[in-house]
Enzyme design. Sequence first.
Site, PDB file in Angstrom:
ATOM      1  CG  HIS A   1      -3.104   3.186   1.948  1.00  0.00           C
ATOM      2  ND1 HIS A   1      -3.797   2.802   0.817  1.00  0.00           N
ATOM      3  CD2 HIS A   1      -3.119   2.110   2.785  1.00  0.00           C
ATOM      4  CE1 HIS A   1      -4.198   1.552   0.953  1.00  0.00           C
ATOM      5  NE2 HIS A   1      -3.810   1.114   2.145  1.00  0.00           N
TER       6      HIS A   1
ATOM      7  CG  ASN B   1      -6.684  -1.025   1.536  1.00  0.00           C
ATOM      8  OD1 ASN B   1      -6.035  -0.694   0.554  1.00  0.00           O
ATOM      9  ND2 ASN B   1      -6.119  -1.436   2.654  1.00  0.00           N
TER      10      ASN B   1
ATOM     11  CB  CYS C   1      -0.951  -0.003   1.186  1.00  0.00           C
ATOM     12  SG  CYS C   1      -1.965  -1.473   1.243  1.00  0.00           S
TER      13      CYS C   1
END
Length: 333
Positions: A257, A287, A118
């Site tokens: 993020h 996500n 990520c």
Amino acid sequence: MKKQIQAVKVLGTGSYLPQKVVTNDELSQTLDTSDEWIYSHTGIRSRHFAAPSESSSVVGAKAARLALESAGVKPGDIDLVLCATSTPDYGNFPSTASLIQAALGCQKAAAFDLAAACSGFVYALEVARSFIACRDEAKVLVIGAEVLTRSVDWTERNVSILFGDGAGAVVLGTCTEEDAPASRSILGSDGTGYEFIYREGGLKREPPTSKVWPVPYMQMQGRAVFNFAVRKLDEVISKLCADEGIAPASLRRIYAHQANARILEAVARRMKIPYEMFYTNLETTGNTSSASVAIILDEAVRKGELKDGDQIALAGFGAGLTWAGILMRWPYL
Ligand code: ACO
């Protein structure tokens, strides 16, 4: 004579989210969960699922085409295609970046993938900036592309509900503006935390006898990742600001993020800044790992909220463990 390059600049952005949307209510028809639990623990209400024909290279190429279009740059002018992904089309090779290079027709470009989970897109931006800085002039296509819904076990509620598919991209190039401001960056890793989030499928162990690998699912220690993320995001953004001699509250926006709204709320409390400083789209995307920062940057540009000269921070954290941050005056890297 060697041309004097003053700075690296974002020339254009693009993003793509697959058409199919799956809500928490829909998930709760097959999983022992509820919209109430998922939303209250994560801030997520729905996520996008890639169509069967859409791999990371496909969604990545769609985002990249839009970025090239908005930059007014032809595929043939790109010198490097750099793709951050945790869900490559193939296990190890060829790279997803090579597939995107072929799909777009970036004939003269080098291509490779970057694996920092990520943190991947923010890592990739800094790698691309360094690549350009070492050349007289270069254009780089930086992509974050994921089909994470294929990497989680949909019979298990702890991890699966967090993830979605999508891609974002930027085109970076040079500019000769005299007063172009320089960016700051932090890239880091702590491999001792590798077991907090991992997905097997590599060659750490002897391969199984079957000729077809089973698809290994992502494993995650949610609470440990949550605590790491809150601490690291605070550390990264605070250090970037301290080195620049500014207070975090003076930033125009933070593009971090999109893992969990509760993580961003906890960071805001810790840093004593308003939660609204964080741009969020988690509610409808979940996500999307290395795609998330690229997607929100493009959204912000298209909404007209990012103005030239805005001082912003980008930040990522994820498996590795890894973390990354960039402090920049939009659109100068
Ligand atoms: N629905 C209903 N109940 C659930 C669900 C669900 N989807 N998931 C877990 N629960 C239950 C658990 O079984 C547990 O029940 P119990 O108390 O009876 O045992 C209870 O809820 C609490 O579980 P926790 O795991 O402690 O819940 P937590 O508050 O920590 O939330 C979450 C879990 C959302 C995963 C959180 O820990 C988190 O967001 N962690 C960070 C994850 C992350 O950001 N990862 C990003 C990096 S990913 C990458 O790099 C690829």
